[in-house]
Design an enzyme around this catalytic site. Structure first.
Site, PDB file in Angstrom:
ATOM      1  N   GLY A 166       0.841  -1.200   0.000  1.00  0.00           N
ATOM      2  CA  GLY A 166       0.000   0.000   0.000  1.00  0.00           C
ATOM      3  C   GLY A 166       0.867   1.237   0.000  1.00  0.00           C
ATOM      4  N   GLY A 182       4.042   4.575   4.748  1.00  0.00           N
ATOM      5  CA  GLY A 182       3.558   5.344   5.895  1.00  0.00           C
ATOM      6  C   GLY A 182       2.466   4.588   6.644  1.00  0.00           C
ATOM      7  N   GLY A 183       1.885   3.574   6.002  1.00  0.00           N
ATOM      8  CA  GLY A 183       0.937   2.685   6.678  1.00  0.00           C
ATOM      9  C   GLY A 183      -0.357   3.352   7.097  1.00  0.00           C
ATOM     10  N   THR A 184      -1.000   2.759   8.080  1.00  0.00           N
ATOM     11  CA  THR A 184      -2.334   3.190   8.514  1.00  0.00           C
ATOM     12  C   THR A 184      -2.316   4.589   9.102  1.00  0.00           C
ATOM     13  OG1 THR A 184      -2.921   0.895   8.965  1.00  0.00           O
ATOM     14  CG2 THR A 184      -4.261   2.585  10.037  1.00  0.00           C
ATOM     15  N   CYS A 185      -1.379   4.851   9.999  1.00  0.00           N
ATOM     16  CA  CYS A 185      -1.371   6.121  10.740  1.00  0.00           C
ATOM     17  C   CYS A 185      -1.354   7.303   9.777  1.00  0.00           C
ATOM     18  CB  CYS A 185      -0.159   6.158  11.660  1.00  0.00           C
ATOM     19  SG  CYS A 185       0.080   7.743  12.447  1.00  0.00           S
ATOM     20  N   HIS A 199      -0.928  28.884  37.062  1.00  0.00           N
ATOM     21  CA  HIS A 199      -2.282  29.330  37.402  1.00  0.00           C
ATOM     22  C   HIS A 199      -2.715  30.410  36.422  1.00  0.00           C
ATOM     23  CE1 HIS A 199      -5.764  30.252  39.857  1.00  0.00           C
ATOM     24  NE2 HIS A 199      -5.472  31.539  39.706  1.00  0.00           N
TER      25      HIS A 199
END
Ligand SMILES: Cc1cc2nc3c(=O)[nH]c(=O)nc-3n(C[C@H](O)[C@H](O)[C@H](O)COP(=O)(O)OP(=O)(O)OC[C@H]3O[C@@H](n4cnc5c(N)ncnc54)[C@H](O)[C@@H]3O)c2cc1C
Ligand SMILES: NC(=O)c1ccc[n+]([C@@H]2O[C@H](COP(=O)([O-])OP(=O)(O)OC[C@H]3O[C@@H](n4cnc5c(N)ncnc54)[C@H](O)[C@@H]3O)[C@@H](O)[C@H]2O)c1
Length: 462
Positions: free
Chosen positions: A36, A39-42, A442
């Protein structure tokens, strides 16, 4: 004719696997294989595009909320194709440079589906023909893919998964999201924020596992104010009719929708690639490659990392494992263990959810004497600014020592706010030490964490 090539190290999967092949391996003959986009899924269909879309959706979805603070505003138009193309032009350009980037670093980059034909022996179906690749060491990093329930698969009805839904041509009027886990929730948030009417159908009593009973219930109630929720539900029929996709539930309800998104989990990519021929054992229930504490599979010289072998499918975990496996490939006689403690995660909904370590019931069930304390953001100064009524932080600590064992948050930017609690859980620090050995700005949202730590330290008797 099949070409044959031999390497020192071959990595299957150019997602997190790519970072195994860093400069430290420059003296070795290395190769990476992916069928594919690099870089893959991410990069291509996961963390990165979802968060780019979610930012837009969060801004747009929050406008009606402003009226509570005295400002009336509305979204006039969502230019979906423009948003989509802005996001994917950037991603696709980056992904397309992957193979060349690898080659210029001296790594042979193959583009094609690979399958094992023997121990550490793979065949890659490249566009120009099959290439047979052998290696002294192989790293499995071929990830996971969306699960599609049989009833949907068999129906022949068109549906999307997270792989495809972010590239649609037009926003639908309605979307039915099947699955109320992390992907279902983030996708519902994304499309709801852009004006799509969402119906969510899921198993189980609340959305998103692992955030604890209290936050899970509160979060589910909140999302139920935005979209229609069908909990503890089971889909029994799916059919396409003239007026849309009809989804039948076990309780007799029929839902009609324009578009169906399936998000019911992801299964490791371990079927049909000859792992048996490679001698790599796979858990038959989950489909995960079995690894020991060092990431070694059952086959000599074969390692695994990321979604293909992990219980938690998370990018930061896959990256962390890639660093460890890189060390272990270089030093097989002195391997380091994969990190197993304090694995954090977040859901990028609005509000966000973030968790690390254990919930109180989990800790008590494991036999540890522990306490929990919940701090509301609304009771801190920044919570006043936000007029916040929903955000909470629960910290779990050991009674007597106050050592932080886990935390669950529901709050704006919870994915960032949780970091001091990840640090405390990972390093076994006491809540009072973390709270009192530094100053907290704060009136920042981080005072939520300071007060939660002080509260749990008190409850733990320290
Ligand atoms: C929609 C979505 C959103 C997400 N958001 C987050 C998030 O916000 N934070 C987070 O931590 N995680 C997130 N994740 C999970 C995260 O994307 C994964 O945990 C991570 O990408 C897994 O990396 P990996 O390297 O194990 O697998 P992948 O990145 O999937 O890489 C595997 C590669 O192997 C290739 N491959 C598979 N089989 C073969 C074969 N036979 N031959 C050749 N190549 C093959 C694939 O093409 C793929 O490129 C998300 C996932 C999804 C789906
Ligand atoms: N922000 C992040 O870190 C992030 C984002 C997206 C994905 N991910 C990773 O991807 C993994 C997969 O995500 P996911 O949401 O697909 O899986 P999941 O396991 O998180 O959720 C699946 C959901 O679908 C439900 N379900 C299962 N079968 C069903 C059915 N037949 N009908 C109706 N509901 C059903 C489950 O009860 C659950 O709620 C996650 O576990 C996570 O590790 C992470």
């Amino acid at each position: 004719m099949t070409t044959e090539r031999d390497y020192d190290v071959v990595v299957l999967g150019a997602g997190s696997g790519r970072s195994v092949l860093s400069e430290e391996l420059a003296h070795l003959r290395t190769a990476i294989i992916d069928c594919g986009p690099y870089g893959g899924t991410c990069l291509n269909r996961g963390c990165i595009p979802t968060k780019m879309f979610l930012h837009v959706a969060e801004v747009a979805g929050s406008l009606p909320e402003l009226s509570r603070l005295g400002v009336d505003a509305r979204v006039d138009q969502v230019r979906w194709r423009e948003i989509r193309d802005r996001i994917f032009d950037r991603i696709d350009t980056f992904a397309a440079s992957g193979p060349e980037g690898a080659r210029s670093a001296g790594i042979d980059a193959y583009i094609g589906a690979a399958r094992f034909v023997g121990p550490r022996r793979l065949v890659v179906a490249e566009p120009g023909g099959d290439v047979e690749v052998t290696a002294a060491q192989v790293v499995l990093a071929q990830g996971a893919s969306p699960v599609v329930p049989q009833v949907i698969h068999d129906s022949g009805v068109p549906f999307h998964t997270s792989d495809t839904v972010m590239r649609i041509e037009e926003l639908p009027k309605q979307m039915l999201v099947l699955g109320g886990g992390v992907i279902g929730t983030e996708m519902a948030q994304l499309f709801w924020g852009l004006g799509v009417e969402i119906t969510m159908v899921t198993k189980g009593p609340h959305l998103v596992k692992g955030v604890g009973e209290d936050i899970g219930r509160r979060f589910t109630e909140l999302m139920g104010e935005r979209w229609a929720l069908h909990l503890n539900a089971e889909v029994t029929s799916v059919a396409e009719r003239g007026d849309g996709i009809h989804v039948g539930l076990a309780d007799g309800t029929t839902l009609v929708t324009d578009q169906l998104l399936v998000a019911v989990g992801r299964r490791p990519n371990t079927g049909d690639i000859g792992l048996d021929l490679a001698g790599v054992e796979v858990d038959s229930d989950s489909g995960r490659v079995l690894v020991d504490e060092f990431g070694r599979t059952s086959a000599e010289g074969v390692w695994a990392l990321g979604d293909v072998s992990s219980v938690h499918q998370l990018k930061h975990l896959a990256n962390d494992q890639a660093r460890t496996v890189r060390h272990n490939v270089l030093h097989p006689d002195a391997p380091k263990p994969l990190r197993a403690k304090a694995i954090p995660s977040a859901v990028f909904s609005d509000p966000q959810l973030a968790i690390v370590g254990e919930t109180l019931p989990q800790v008590l069930a494991a036999g540890c004497d522990a306490v929990a304390f919940t701090q509301k953001l609304g009771d801190t100064a920044y919570g006043w600014a936000l007029e916040d009524t929903t955000s909470v932080c629960t910290v779990v600590a050991e009674r007597g020592t106050g050592v932080v064992l886990g935390a669950q948050l529901m709050a704006p930017q919870a994915s960032s706010l949780i970091q001091p609690l990840i640090d405390a859980t990972a390093r076994g620090l006491s809540a009072r030490d973390v709270a009192t050995t530094q100053m907290w700005i704060h009136p920042a949202a981080m005072e939520l964490i300071e007060n939660a730590l002080l509260g749990v330290a008190e409850a733990a008797g320290t």
